[in-house]
Design an enzyme around this catalytic site. Structure first.
Site, short mmCIF file in Angstrom:
data_model
loop_
_atom_site.label_atom_id
_atom_site.label_comp_id
_atom_site.label_asym_id
_atom_site.label_seq_id
_atom_site.Cartn_x
_atom_site.Cartn_y
_atom_site.Cartn_z
N TRP A 225 0.83 -1.21 0.00
CA TRP A 225 0.00 0.00 0.00
C TRP A 225 0.87 1.26 0.00
CZ3 TRP A 225 -0.20 4.06 3.45
CH2 TRP A 225 -1.28 4.94 3.34
N HIS A 226 2.05 1.15 0.64
CA HIS A 226 2.93 2.32 0.74
C HIS A 226 3.57 2.69 -0.58
CE1 HIS A 226 2.53 1.37 5.00
NE2 HIS A 226 2.86 2.63 5.22
N GLY A 227 3.64 1.76 -1.50
CA GLY A 227 4.23 2.13 -2.79
C GLY A 227 4.59 0.91 -3.60
N PHE B 209 2.73 8.06 -0.96
CA PHE B 209 2.18 6.70 -0.78
C PHE B 209 0.72 6.62 -1.21
CE2 PHE B 209 5.38 6.58 2.88
CZ PHE B 209 6.39 6.24 2.00
#
Lengths: 472, 321
Positions: free
Chosen positions: A322-324, A472
Site C-alpha cells: 500500500w505504501h508504494g 504513498f
C-alpha cells in the site's frame, strides 16, 4: 498546497473566517468547495478521479442498502472493490507490475517488452480510496446506514485536512460529524492550536532537518560503516515519525478548530513493547483498516493456527505494498508480518517472564521497548532503502563496526532537535496522557509553546519540503 | 484546591490561557529584541544613504559591482570635478534600484547618470523577503504589495519586517549552534583574494553553478522596468555594464544559451527603455582574477575599473542629465 506553507496558512484563515460566518448547511458546501480547491492546487486534473470514486461509492452504498439478496449484494460490493482497487492499481502499480513481469520473464529467458506508461500518481489516492471503500464495506456488513446526501458523503471523502494523507477515517464517524451541526468551543480552539504548533514543530524542525542527514547516508551508503548506517536509520526513524505524525497533528488541529474530531493516528509508537503493540500505535487508522477490512475478511484467527499466520503475513505484505510500488515495501510488510507471527508464536508457546518486583517490571518493560525499537529500526532500513541491493549493502555495513566521531556528532544533532519531543513523549508515556501539556499549568504551557515557536522560527526548514506520506 | 497562602495562581479555567500567555510573551520578546543590533547582511543594506548632493555618476548593482568597481578611481579618470558614488548594494538584486532611485528623486539628489552593473543570475532569484524585511519602508511595502506579484513572499517579508527573530534567524541559529558568524559582507569584499581559490575551485563548487539558461522572475522584472521607466521619465541615462565572469561559469552556462538569452534581454531593454549598453558582453577571466565564483580580486577590480573608465571617457558630458 502543503500544510507547512504560508499559502496554506492564508487558505485556512480564509476558510475558517467563512466557516464561522456561515450556517451549518452552507458550511458544508463551502468546505466541499474549499476541499476541491485544495486538491486542485496539487493537480486539478485528478479532481475527476475523486468525483468518480465518490459518486460510485455513494450509489453502491445506496444499492447495497436497498438490496436484500445476499448474492447480489456480494456482487455489487465486489464490483465496487474491483473498481476502487482498479483505479488505485492502475495509477499506483501499473508500471511496477509491468516491470516486474518483464524482469521475471527475462530470468526464464524470455525477452518481453511490456508497456510502461508515464503515469503521475494522484496525491492522496491511497488514502481517499480506502476511506471511500470503508463506507461501502460497512454498509455491506450492515454496520452503518448510507447517507442520503451526496454532498455530505463527498465532503467526508474530500475533507481537506485528511484528504491527502489521512487519518483514514471510518466513514460513519466523519459522516456523522458532517451531518450534525458543529460548535467551535474554546477547548477546540486551544487543542487545535496546540496540535498545529506541535505538528509544525515536528515537521519543520525535526523531520526536515534530519532529512538532510538521512538523504546523505542513503545516497552514499556503500562507503559507510555500522555507525553511519545506524545513525542514518535512527534519523530516518525520527524523520518519518515526525513527518507523518506532524502532518496528522496539523490535520487534526485544523479539523478541531472547525469542530471536527479526526481519529488519533499515532500513540507513542516507539514506546511499543512488542510488534502487536507497535501496530496499535503506528498509523492506527491504516492498521485498523487493514485489520477490519482485510485481515478479518480473510478469516482473521478463526480458521486455525496456520491460516492465522498466513493471514497476518498476507495482510502485512499488502499493507507494505500500500505504501508504494517497490519490492522493498513488500519486504518491509513481510518483515513486520513475520515479527507479528513470531511474537504470536512466542506468547502462545513460550513462558514470558513476569517479574514481581516493580524495579524488575520497569527494567523488563524498558528492555522490551528497546528491543522492539531496534526491530523497528531495521524495518525502517528496509523501508528507506532504494532497492534490494542497497538494503543488502547496508545490512552488511552493520558488520563493519569502526570507531568514528560520526556517532557523537550524530547523537548531538539528534538531541539538539529532538529533546522537546523526547521530553514530552516521556511525560506522555509515564502519565498515559497525550494531552499532558494542555493540562499543565499555564506558565508551563506558554513555555512549551514558546520553545516550539522559536525552534520553528530559528531552526525550522522554510522551503516547504513535501510530506513523505504524500508519495504513498 | 487553590493554595490559600498564595495570592496568585497559575491555574486557569480558561483553556486558552496558555496560548494567550504565549502570544503575549512573543509580543514582549519581539519588542525587546528589536533594540538589539541587526545582522551583517541587514547592516550592509542599512549602509545605503542617499548622497548629500546629486552625483554625476552613480554605480548601481549588487555585491559584484559594489566590490568590483572603484568609484574613486573612476572619478579620478574622468575629471577633478566629476563625482562618482558606488550605490551598489551587496545581497541586493534588480528589484532594489527602483527604490533607491525613488528615494534619491524624493530627496532631490538623483544622479546625472547611472552605471548599472547587475549580475545576470540575480534576475532569476528571489529576494522579496529581504527587500521588504530589511530595506523597504512601509509606504514602499504598500507599493510592493499593490503590485500583486508574489503575494505570499510579500506576506513573509512583512512577517520578517515585524519579527526580529525571523529577520535574523540565520545568525541566531549560528550563534546557538556555536558556528562562527559570517563576516560582514562589506569586510568580506575588502578581504584579499584567497591564494588557493584557483586550487579550491573544486568539482563541488563547479557543480554548484546553476545549469540553466538566463531566467527572470516576474517580481524582479516588474521593478527593474519601473526603475528604467523612472530613470527615463527623469531623463537620467542608464549605462548597462556586464561585469567579468569566471571562465568556467561561462563554459557551464554555454550549453544552456545563457549568454545569448541575456544579450536578447539587454537588447529588449535598450529598445524599450533607451538603456545604453556600455559593456554588454561579459569578459571571461580565469580563476586567479576572482575571490570566489563571482567577486573580483582587488587587482582585477583596478584593471576592470580602468577599462570601464576608458569607456566612460567617450561619453560626452551633454549626454548626462
Amino acid at each position: 498546497m502543503l500544510f507547512n506553507t504560508l499559502q496554506f496558512g492564508v487558505f485556512f484563515a480564509l476558510v475558517l473566517t467563512l466557516y464561522t460566518l456561515l450556517s451549518h448547511r452552507r458550511q458544508n458546501v463551502m468546505l466541499l468547495a474549499a476541499s476541491y480547491f485544495f486538491y486542485a492546487c496539487w493537480d486539478w486534473r485528478f479532481i475527476s478521479l475523486i468525483l468518480i470514486s465518490t459518486a460510485v461509492d455513494f450509489y453502491v452504498g445506496a444499492s447495497l442498502h436497498r438490496c436484500g439478496d445476499a448474492r447480489r449484494r456480494k456482487f455489487i460490493l465486489g464490483w465496487s472493490i474491483v473498481f476502487n482497487l482498479g483505479f488505485l492499481g492502475f495509477f499506483k502499480y501499473f508500471n511496477f507490475f509491468a516491470a516486474s513481469l518483464q524482469a521475471l520473464l527475462h530470468t526464464v529467458g524470455v525477452d518481453a517488452h511490456t508497456a510502461t506508461l508515464s503515469i503521475v500518481l494522484p496525491v492522496g489516492i491511497s488514502f481517499y480510496t480506502f476511506q471511500s471503500m470503508s463506507y461501502t464495506m460497512d454498509i455491506y456488513r450492515r454496520e452503518i446506514e448510507p447517507t442520503r446526501s451526496f454532498r455530505d458523503f463527498a465532503l467526508s471523502v474530500a475533507f481537506f485536512p485528511h484528504m491527502v494523507a489521512g487519518p483514514i477515517q471510518r466513514a460513519r464517524s466523519l459522516i456523522d460529524q458532517v451531518e450534525q451541526p458543529r460548535t467551535i468551543t474554546r477547548e477546540n480552539v486551544a487543542e487545535g492550536c496546540h496540535l498545529i504548533l506541535w505538528g509544525l514543530f515536528k515537521k519543520m524542525v525535526i523531520a526536515d532537518n534530519l532529512s538532510l542527514a538521512v538523504d546523505h547516508v542513503f545516497a552514499s551508503s556503500s562507503s559507510y560503516g555500522a555507525t553511519e548506517v545506524f545513525m542514518g536509520t535512527l534519523s530516518f526513524a525520527l524523520q518519518i515519525y515526525c513527518d507523518f505524525s506532524g502532518y496528522t497533528d496539523i490535520a487534526r488541529g485544523a479539523a478541531r478548530l472547525m469542530g471536527f474530531n479526526l481519529m488519533l493516528n499515532f500513540n507513542l509508537p516507539y514506546f511499543a513493547t512488542n510488534p502487536q503493540d507497535f501496530w496499535r500505535r503506528w498509523h492506527i487508522s491504516l492498521s485498523t483498516w487493514l485489520r477490519d477490512y482485510l485481515y478479518f475478511s480473510l478469516g482473521g484467527n478463526r480458521l486455525g493456527e496456520l491460516r492465522t499466520y498466513g493471514n497476518l503475513l498476507l495482510t502485512m505484505i499488502l499493507g507494505g505494498l500500500w505504501h508504494g510500488a517497490s519490492w522493498t515495501f513488500v519486504i518491509w510488510g513481510f518483515y513486520h508480518g513475520s515479527l507479528l507471527c513470531i511474537h504470536r508464536l512466542a506468547t502462545r508457546h513460550l513462558p514470558i517472564p513476569q517479574p514481581a518486583r516493580p524495579l524488575w517490571q520497569a527494567l523488563w518493560k524498558w528492555a522490551c521497548i528497546g528491543t522492539m525499537f531496534l526491530f523497528t529500526l531495521y524495518g525502517w532500513l528496509i523501508f528507506r532503502a532504494g532497492d534490494i541491493h542497497q538494503l543488502w549493502a547496508m545490512t552488511q555495513a552493520f558488520l563493519h563496526v569502526r570507531p568514528t566521531p560520526e556517532l557523537q556528532r550524530g547523537v548531538g544533532k539528534l538531541l539538539f532537535y529532538c529533546w522537546p519531543l523526547l521530553l514530552v513523549q516521556i511525560c506522555q508515556y509515564r502519565t498515559g496522557d497525550l494531552l499532558i501539556v494542555r493540562r499543565a499549568p499555564i506558565v508551563v504551557q506558554a513555555l512549551f509553546y514558546l520553545i516550539c515557536f522559536y525552534y520553528i522560527i530559528i531552526f525550522g526548514v522554510f522551503d516547504a519540503q513535501s510530506f513523505l506520506y504524500f508519495q504513498f | 484546591m487553590p493554595n490559600p497562602s498564595s495570592t496568585f495562581s497559575f491555574k486557569s479555567d480558561n483553556p486558552l490561557a496558555g496560548l494567550l500567555l504565549f502570544a503575549a510573551s512573543v509580543f514582549v520578546i519581539e519588542i525587546a529584541l528589536s533594540f538589539f543590533p541587526r545582522n551583517a547582511l541587514l547592516t550592509v543594506l542599512d549602509q545605503f544613504h542617499a548622497p548629500e548632493k546629486s552625483p554625476d555618476w552613480q554605480i548601481m548593482g549588487d555585491s559584484v559591482a559594489a566590490g568590483g568597481i572603484r568609484h574613486q578611481k573612476l572619478a579620478a579618470m574622468l575629471s577633478p570635478q566629476t563625482t562618482v558614488v558606488n550605490a551598489a548594494l551587496s545581497a541586493s538584486g534588480p528589484e532594489f534600484p527602483y527604490f533607491i532611485l525613488k528615494r534619491e528623486l524624493a530627496a532631490g539628489v538623483a544622479p546625472r547618470a547611472i552605471l548599472y552593473a547587475p549580475s545576470p543570475h540575480t534576475f532569476g532569484t528571489k529576494r522579496v523577503a529581504l527587500l521588504i524585511g530589511g530595506f523597504a519602508t512601509w509606504p514602499e511595502i504598500g507599493e510592493i504589495a499593490a503590485s500583486g506579484i508574489e503575494p505570499f513572499e510579500v506576506l513573509y517579508g512583512i512577517a520578517c519586517k515585524l519579527s526580529y527573530t525571523l529577520r535574523q534567524r540565520g545568525e541566531i541559529a549560528d550563534l546557538i549552534k556555536g558556528h562562527r558568524p559570517a563576516a560582514p559582507l562589506a569586510e568580506a569584499e575588502d578581504a584579499p583574494a584567497k591564494e588557493d581559490f584557483e586550487r579550491t575551485l573544486t568539482r563541488e563548487s563547479v557543480d554548484s553553478i546553476p545549469r540553466t539558461g538566463f531566467t527572470t522572475t516576474a517580481f524582479n522584472l516588474h521593478f527593474l522596468h519601473k526603475f528604467l521607466r523612472e530613470a527615463a521619465a527623469h531623463k537620467i541615462p542608464v549605462y548597462w555594464v556586464s561585469m567579468p565572469t569566471l571562465t568556467i561559469v561561462n563554459e557551464v552556462r554555454t550549453p544552456f544559451h545563457f549568454e545569448a538569452d541575456y544579450q536578447r534581454f539587454l537588447t529588449a531593454n535598450q529598445e524599450h527603455y533607451g538603456v545604453t549598453l556600455l559593456l554588454p558582453h561579459s569578459t571571461a577571466l580565469p580563476p586567479k582574477n576572482f575571490k570566489d565564483n563571482l567577486h573580483l580580486t582587488p587587482a582585477t577590480t583596478e584593471r576592470f575599473t580602468e577599462t570601464l573608465g576608458q569607456q566612460i571617457q567617450q561619453i560626452r558630458p551633454k549626454d548626462l542629465r
